[in-house]
Design a protein around this motif. Structure first.
Motif: not given
Length: 372
Positions: A306-313
């Motif tokens: 799963v590709l996450v948009d940002d590090l916080e997510g």
């Protein structure tokens, strides 16, 4: 933190504070310019008193007597000079010559001298009585270093004892009798360009008794004089001042010019990807307790990536799943491994960014829409 991240942070700082730094550079250059001006354009002037000429003034006594009665030791008619003792039975007079001279190369003085014979009776340190009578006077004009001023006088020995006898007859005998040849010289003129106006007193003491006149140590003058001038000299700047002022000036101008060039060529502004990298770095500092360095798994052992948009997510996923974020520094990717799924965040500067994006099965938004 990598060198790339350090460079981005430096440029981010310059971008934020560029105007302030430019103003500070201008002020620094102004300070350096003012300091350099003070060092070179307005040099320090020192004033010293310099002796341009020196001279001395001195006085002296010479004394002598002619032998009038022959003896086994002295011949009649012989003149004896500067003896400590003169015998009353052999001499009738004591001749005294007083001399004043100076050594100034330029200038001359007028000298007037009064010589007197002073009688006194001394007991311990007390003077019981004193009586003076004139001996001689003399004056000379324009006395130079090549000449001198002299005054000659004669002390009649019989008259000396007659005067002493008269005083003792009037006062009574008390104390020790002394006679003193006292010379007072008034000096006026110019020596080596320096005006002089002085009065000097010189003394030749004589102890007397019925058999001898004993000349004691004379008290003469040996004075030094000098003429000084104030000399101004320019003191060059010290090495520290010269180097320091130049360094401050160059540092201010160089900083201002370099930043101005960088701003005009866009070297201090961050791109969108660089801003994202900076934001990621800040997030990594913020969520450091959830992040561990590691290596991204190269084999597909998971049901879905799963590709996450940002590090916080990605950190939110780690919190929800009670897992850690694995950060692969070399690959530029951070992951959360959760059973059958691997959650991936790809940094904008990842050297394998395109491959990693294609590696993913779905995005986080798509993943949340379906129940796997």
């Amino acid at each position: 933190m990598s060198e790339v991240e350090r460079s981005i942070r430096v440029r981010a700082f310059l971008e934020q504070w560029l105007s302030v730094i430019l103003i500070a550079a201008v002020l620094l250059a102004a300070v350096g310019g003012w300091w350099s001006y003070q060092v070179y354009a307005t040099p320090e002037v020192e004033r010293d008193e310099v002796t341009v000429s020196q001279w001395s003034e001195s006085t002296a006594y010479d004394h002598s007597s002619v032998i009038v009665n022959e003896s086994l030791v002295f011949e009649e008619g012989e003149r004896v000079h500067n003896r400590p003792v003169y015998y009353v039975n052999l001499a009738e007079e004591l001749d005294v010559t007083y001399t004043y001279e100076h050594t100034a190369e330029d200038g001359s003085v007028d000298v007037t001298t009064d010589m007197r014979l002073v009688y006194r009776s001394v007991e311990d340190d007390d003077v019981l009585w004193e009586y003076a009578e004139p001996l001689a006077t003399g004056s000379d004009e324009d006395v130079t270093a090549d000449g001198n001023h002299t005054v000659d006088a004669t002390v009649d020995i019989d008259d000396v004892f007659e005067t002493i006898a008269t005083i003792e007859q009037e006062l009574g005998a008390a104390g020790t009798i002394e006679i003193r040849v006292v010379s007072t010289s008034n000096v006026e003129g110019t020596l080596s360009g320096q005006s002089v106006s002085d009065s000097y007193e010189s003394v030749m003491p004589i102890a007397v008794n019925q058999q001898t006149l004993r000349v004691l140590e004379t008290e003469t003058i040996d004075e030094s004089g000098q003429r000084t001038e104030t000399v101004e000299r320019t003191v060059g700047p010290s090495g520290i001042e010269a180097a320091g002022s130049a360094l401050v000036l160059v540092l201010g101008l160089g900083t201002f010019g370099g930043l101005l060039f960088a701003r005009q060529n866009g070297l201090v502004y961050l791109s969108a990807d660089e801003r994202e990298i900076l934001r990621i770095h800040q997030q990594e500092q913020e969520f450091s307790e959830w992040i561990t360095s590691g290596t991204f798994p190269s084999e597909r052992e998971y049901e879905a990536t799963v590709l996450v948009d940002d590090l916080e997510g990605l950190v939110d996923v780690a919190i929800d799943t009670n897992k850690r974020v694995i950060k692969d520094e070399q690959l530029g990717v951070s992951t959360v491994l959760d059973g059958e799924y691997v959650y991936v965040y790809v940094r904008p500067d990842s050297p394998a960014g395109e491959w990693l994006v294609n590696y993913a099965d779905t995005t986080m938004a798509e993943f949340e829409e379906y129940d796997f």
